[in-house]
Design a protein around this motif. Structure first.
Motif, PDB file in Angstrom:
ATOM      1  N   THR A  55       1.043  -0.966   0.408  1.00 53.40           N
ATOM      2  CA  THR A  55      -0.255   0.356  -0.256  1.00 53.40           C
ATOM      3  C   THR A  55       1.182   1.267   0.007  1.00 53.40           C
ATOM      4  N   CYS A  56       0.553   2.264  -0.736  1.00 56.32           N
ATOM      5  CA  CYS A  56       1.652   3.794  -0.740  1.00 56.32           C
ATOM      6  C   CYS A  56       0.891   4.256  -0.383  1.00 56.32           C
ATOM      7  N   ASN A  57       1.222   5.632   0.563  1.00 53.84           N
ATOM      8  CA  ASN A  57       0.170   6.624   0.189  1.00 53.84           C
ATOM      9  C   ASN A  57       1.325   7.775   0.009  1.00 53.84           C
ATOM     10  N   VAL A  58       0.229   8.709  -0.226  1.00 57.47           N
ATOM     11  CA  VAL A  58       0.707   9.824  -1.318  1.00 57.47           C
ATOM     12  C   VAL A  58       0.004  11.430  -0.769  1.00 57.47           C
ATOM     13  N   ALA A  59       1.230  11.749  -0.324  1.00 62.81           N
ATOM     14  CA  ALA A  59       1.688  12.815   0.670  1.00 62.81           C
ATOM     15  C   ALA A  59       0.480  14.133   0.492  1.00 62.81           C
ATOM     16  N   GLU A  60       0.202  14.681  -1.000  1.00 65.19           N
ATOM     17  CA  GLU A  60      -0.635  15.581  -1.560  1.00 65.19           C
ATOM     18  C   GLU A  60      -1.474  15.335  -2.630  1.00 65.19           C
ATOM     19  N   GLU A  61      -2.591  16.112  -2.568  1.00 65.93           N
ATOM     20  CA  GLU A  61      -3.633  16.003  -3.114  1.00 65.93           C
ATOM     21  C   GLU A  61      -3.246  16.754  -4.473  1.00 65.93           C
ATOM     22  N   ASP A  62      -3.401  16.251  -5.749  1.00 64.11           N
ATOM     23  CA  ASP A  62      -3.011  16.920  -6.577  1.00 64.11           C
ATOM     24  C   ASP A  62      -1.929  17.278  -7.144  1.00 64.11           C
ATOM     25  N   LYS A  63      -0.912  16.561  -6.972  1.00 65.37           N
ATOM     26  CA  LYS A  63       0.062  16.741  -6.956  1.00 65.37           C
ATOM     27  C   LYS A  63       1.068  15.551  -6.992  1.00 65.37           C
ATOM     28  N   TRP A  64       1.861  16.080  -8.636  1.00 63.53           N
ATOM     29  CA  TRP A  64       2.822  14.821  -9.054  1.00 63.53           C
ATOM     30  C   TRP A  64       3.975  14.529  -8.230  1.00 63.53           C
ATOM     31  N   GLN A  65       4.165  13.310  -7.674  1.00 64.71           N
ATOM     32  CA  GLN A  65       4.580  12.648  -6.956  1.00 64.71           C
ATOM     33  C   GLN A  65       5.330  11.590  -7.437  1.00 64.71           C
ATOM     34  N   THR A  66       6.573  11.133  -7.131  1.00 62.96           N
ATOM     35  CA  THR A  66       7.286   9.862  -7.374  1.00 62.96           C
ATOM     36  C   THR A  66       7.957   9.048  -5.878  1.00 62.96           C
ATOM     37  N   ILE A  67       6.996   7.539  -6.062  1.00 57.60           N
ATOM     38  CA  ILE A  67       7.141   6.820  -5.152  1.00 57.60           C
ATOM     39  C   ILE A  67       7.728   5.780  -5.553  1.00 57.60           C
ATOM     40  N   ARG A  68       8.701   5.685  -4.499  1.00 56.77           N
ATOM     41  CA  ARG A  68       9.855   4.424  -4.764  1.00 56.77           C
ATOM     42  C   ARG A  68       9.337   3.042  -3.984  1.00 56.77           C
ATOM     43  N   VAL A  69       9.100   1.771  -4.212  1.00 56.16           N
ATOM     44  CA  VAL A  69       8.684   0.785  -3.582  1.00 56.16           C
ATOM     45  C   VAL A  69       9.503  -0.700  -3.635  1.00 56.16           C
ATOM     46  N   PRO A  70      10.429  -0.620  -2.518  1.00 51.01           N
ATOM     47  CA  PRO A  70      11.632  -1.345  -3.079  1.00 51.01           C
ATOM     48  C   PRO A  70      10.880  -2.927  -2.799  1.00 51.01           C
ATOM     49  N   PHE A  71      11.426  -3.920  -3.330  1.00 54.03           N
ATOM     50  CA  PHE A  71      11.153  -5.622  -3.405  1.00 54.03           C
ATOM     51  C   PHE A  71      10.390  -5.955  -2.013  1.00 54.03           C
ATOM     52  N   SER A  72      10.947  -5.637  -1.387  1.00 53.89           N
ATOM     53  CA  SER A  72      10.648  -6.293   0.093  1.00 53.89           C
ATOM     54  C   SER A  72       9.811  -5.756   1.177  1.00 53.89           C
ATOM     55  N   SER A  73       9.188  -4.353   0.790  1.00 53.52           N
ATOM     56  CA  SER A  73       8.010  -4.173   1.085  1.00 53.52           C
ATOM     57  C   SER A  73       6.976  -4.728   0.794  1.00 53.52           C
ATOM     58  N   PHE A  74       7.163  -5.345  -0.321  1.00 50.79           N
ATOM     59  CA  PHE A  74       5.721  -6.206  -0.720  1.00 50.79           C
ATOM     60  C   PHE A  74       5.545  -7.534   0.434  1.00 50.79           C
ATOM     61  N   GLU A  75       4.019  -7.778   0.807  1.00 55.89           N
ATOM     62  CA  GLU A  75       4.004  -8.870   0.939  1.00 55.89           C
ATOM     63  C   GLU A  75       2.393 -10.013   1.011  1.00 55.89           C
TER      64      GLU A  75
END
Length: 248
Positions: free
Chosen positions: A194-214
């Motif tokens: 699950t990824c949380n997006v900090a700000e509404e209606d703004k482009w953001q880059t999210i990085r998710v390591p494979f180790s974070s997947f359950e």
């Protein structure tokens, strides 16, 4: 896209985008999601990232279809999709499709569309409504990763550390899931983050390591990035109107 061996201490991150857009990539090189049309899957039913009930394969709008040899597999380039092909086809020779919860008796519905100028960027947008009625609760856009399933149904992403996305979210709560499947995941099983997006209606880059997947099922082993079969961008688990964009 996928990211190449990052600092192992890095956790799930989200940072405002400044210059170049590096939408959906294996964590090394740029990789994105793309297209040029709209796909309504209000009646496309399917188990969560399963093989049933997906939209029918799309037809290319014009010209001759490219052969598989014209594409480079996503793990060779680090790019899942760079938006150069007509939607819903990816630049790595696969196809984006919509999947909803209706095979489970749910009533959620969704729509994938191409925006050509969403705050200055091209983007694929997942919209719709997630309903928890009748034991449902998700909509998603998915693509298989292997270029030629007759040779292999999975790709080896073990040289990479995870997934990188450039996203814009307008729904509440500002979160979404990334689901990965391997040949060993059946029916509704997948590896999820699950990824949380900090700000509404703004482009953001999210990085998710494979180790974070359950794993969604306790009997599944830990995720093995050397046998990735499918990726899904998912709105799940809450009653909500969805607006989630993945940029070029």
């Amino acid at each position: 896209s996928l990211i190449k061996k990052l600092d192992k201490s890095k956790k799930l991150e989200e940072t405002p985008k400044k210059k170049d857009n590096k939408a959906m990539q294996f964590l090394r090189k740029v990789g994105r999601v793309g297209g040029a049309a709209n796909k309504n899957f209000v009646n496309a039913v399917g188990s969560d990232e399963g093989s049933t009930g997906r939209q029918a394969p799309a037809k290319r709008g014009s010209g001759m279809a490219k052969s598989k040899s014209a594409y480079q597999e996503c793990t060779k380039s680090g790019t899942i999709d760079d938006l150069t092909e007509d939607f819903p086809f990816t630049s790595s020779g696969t196809e984006w499709r919509g999947v909803s919860d209706r095979v489970m008796g749910g009533i959620s519905n969704g729509f994938i569309k191409r925006e050509t100028d969403l705050q200055g960027k091209k983007a694929n947008v997942l919209t719709g409504h997630v309903s928890l009625k009748n034991n449902g609760g998700f909509i998603q856009m998915v693509t298989d990763l292997a270029l030629d399933p007759s040779k292999s149904i999975s790709v080896d992403a073990s040289e990479y550390d995870g997934i990188e996305l450039e996203v814009l979210c307008r729904h509440e709560p500002r979160e979404f899931n990334i689901h990965l499947r391997t040949p060993g995941t059946l029916t509704q099983a997948s590896y999820r983050c699950t990824c949380n997006v900090a700000e509404e209606d703004k482009w953001q880059t999210i990085r998710v390591p494979f180790s974070s997947f359950e794993s969604s099922e306790s009997e599944l082993p830990p995720l093995d990035p050397s046998v990735l079969r499918r990726i899904g961008i998912v709105a799940i688990g809450r009653e909500m109107d969805v607006y989630l964009a993945i940029a070029r």
